[in-house]
Design an enzyme around this catalytic site. Structure first.
Site, PDB file in Angstrom:
ATOM      1  CG  ASP A 109      -0.811 -40.271  42.106  1.00 41.06           C
ATOM      2  OD1 ASP A 109      -1.645 -40.747  41.327  1.00 41.06           O
ATOM      3  OD2 ASP A 109      -0.889 -39.113  42.553  1.00 41.06           O
ATOM      4  CG  HIS A 114      -9.854 -42.579  40.942  1.00 40.53           C
ATOM      5  ND1 HIS A 114      -9.836 -42.380  42.308  1.00 40.53           N
ATOM      6  CD2 HIS A 114      -8.878 -41.783  40.442  1.00 40.53           C
ATOM      7  CE1 HIS A 114      -8.885 -41.516  42.616  1.00 40.53           C
ATOM      8  NE2 HIS A 114      -8.292 -41.136  41.503  1.00 40.53           N
ATOM      9  N   GLY A 115     -11.338 -44.506  37.158  1.00 40.09           N
ATOM     10  CA  GLY A 115     -11.851 -45.596  36.336  1.00 40.09           C
ATOM     11  C   GLY A 115     -12.724 -45.085  35.205  1.00 40.09           C
ATOM     12  CG  HIS A 132      -6.226 -37.532  40.782  1.00 38.09           C
ATOM     13  ND1 HIS A 132      -5.424 -38.563  41.236  1.00 38.09           N
ATOM     14  CD2 HIS A 132      -5.588 -36.387  41.144  1.00 38.09           C
ATOM     15  CE1 HIS A 132      -4.373 -38.067  41.856  1.00 38.09           C
ATOM     16  NE2 HIS A 132      -4.447 -36.743  41.813  1.00 38.09           N
ATOM     17  N   GLY A 133      -8.629 -38.828  37.341  1.00 33.45           N
ATOM     18  CA  GLY A 133      -9.748 -39.380  36.589  1.00 33.45           C
ATOM     19  C   GLY A 133      -9.928 -38.714  35.238  1.00 33.45           C
ATOM     20  CB  ALA A 134      -7.640 -36.901  33.027  1.00 32.46           C
ATOM     21  CB  SER A 135      -9.089 -42.420  31.740  1.00 31.88           C
ATOM     22  OG  SER A 135      -7.723 -42.687  31.957  1.00 31.88           O
ATOM     23  CG  ASN A 138      -4.303 -45.872  36.384  1.00 39.71           C
ATOM     24  OD1 ASN A 138      -3.990 -46.802  35.649  1.00 39.71           O
ATOM     25  ND2 ASN A 138      -4.246 -45.994  37.701  1.00 39.71           N
ATOM     26  CB  THR A 139      -8.915 -45.940  33.125  1.00 39.43           C
ATOM     27  OG1 THR A 139      -9.191 -45.807  34.523  1.00 39.43           O
ATOM     28  CG2 THR A 139      -9.823 -47.005  32.534  1.00 39.43           C
TER      29      THR A 139
END
Length: 271
Positions: free
Chosen positions: A53, A169-170, A201-204, A225-226
């Site tokens: 990734d 992200h985050g 991306h950034g699905a948290s 990720n987060t």
């Protein structure tokens, strides 16, 4: 000497490696980590796909392509070396580049990766937020442009497009996510004609309702990720009797988040 941090994110049977360096104590950790996963793949009860990734540099992406066909694992008890496959797919992240440079960079890697039978994801637009120590400020973020997306797909021959529709992200701000679902709908209309999958991306932190809306509008891969890392870190803050129990607890905490996300994404029981 550069520090290499390698994060392994498991969603369903897809394992994502996120590089933010090169070596630690002279050891190429990407080779080491892929070898570990190949070992898991040999005995796993479900199919496993290993994804590289956020590859931003040509060097690290070339390393990922080489690892596709030259990954080795040591069988600990017999010390027998077994040759096996490494990465199955990679992400070319040229989102920091001007549009035309992103095209040429992605096209070059896409050609090489496809020649090895690997799938290629790329990003158009740019997400704000922080991931692996890299921060993109809000003013640097850029939504994916539908017209540019058509040219980008045609020129690069990618298999999947990571889109920017207000995802970050985050952590999301206290006001919550503000995803442009109408833009996602337009991107899906384009990508479905081209045979290209959409990635978010950034699905948290996204609600079940938003996840459902994204799936209905063509998203077929979510990056989380987060929330996985938070579960790990929260577990470490709770007292345990010894290191073994601490590690086991952290692993179970991460597994619980992954299982919940698999159910949310509709991927449970489909291996």
């Amino acid at each position: 000497m550069d520090l290499f941090e390698l994060t392994i994110i498991v969603i369903g049977s897809l394992l994502c490696f996120e590089p933010c360096g090169k070596f630690y104590m002279g050891i190429c950790l990407s080779h080491f980590a892929v070898s570990l996963i190949v070992g898991v793949n040999i005995t796993a009860q479900v199919p496993i796909t290993v994804h590289f990734d956020h590859g931003t540099s040509k060097l690290e992406l070339m390393e990922a392509i080489v690892l596709h066909t030259s990954s080795y694992i040591m069988e600990w008890y017999s010390f027998m070396i077994v040759k096996s496959q490494g990465f199955d797919s990679l992400m070319v992240d040229g989102s920091h580049l001007p549009f035309k440079d992103n095209i040429s960079h992605t096209k070059y890697i896409s050609f090489l990766a496809h020649s090895k039978g690997m799938l290629v994801e790329a990003e158009l637009g740019r997400l704000s937020g922080t991931e692996d120590g890299l921060t993109v400020e809000d003013y640097e973020a850029k939504l994916t442009d539908v017209n540019q997306a058509e040219e980008f797909i045609d020129e690069t021959d990618i298999d999947a497009l990571a889109v920017c529709i207000g995802n970050v992200h985050g952590k999301y701000p206290s006001s919550g996510p503000n995803l442009k679902l109408d833009l996602l709908k337009d991107l899906h209309a384009l990508s479905s004609k081209k045979g290209v999958l959409l990635v978010l991306h950034g699905a948290s932190g996204l609600s079940a309702e938003l996840i459902k809306g994204c799936i209905e509008r063509g998203v077929r891969k979510f990056n989380v990720n987060t929330e996985v890392r938070k579960a790990y870190m929260d577990s470490l803050s709770r007292p345990k009797s010894d290191l073994i129990h601490l590690m086991a607890s952290a692993k179970e905490a991460m597994k619980a988040v992954v299982a919940e996300k698999m159910r949310l994404f509709g991927s449970s029981g489909k291996a």
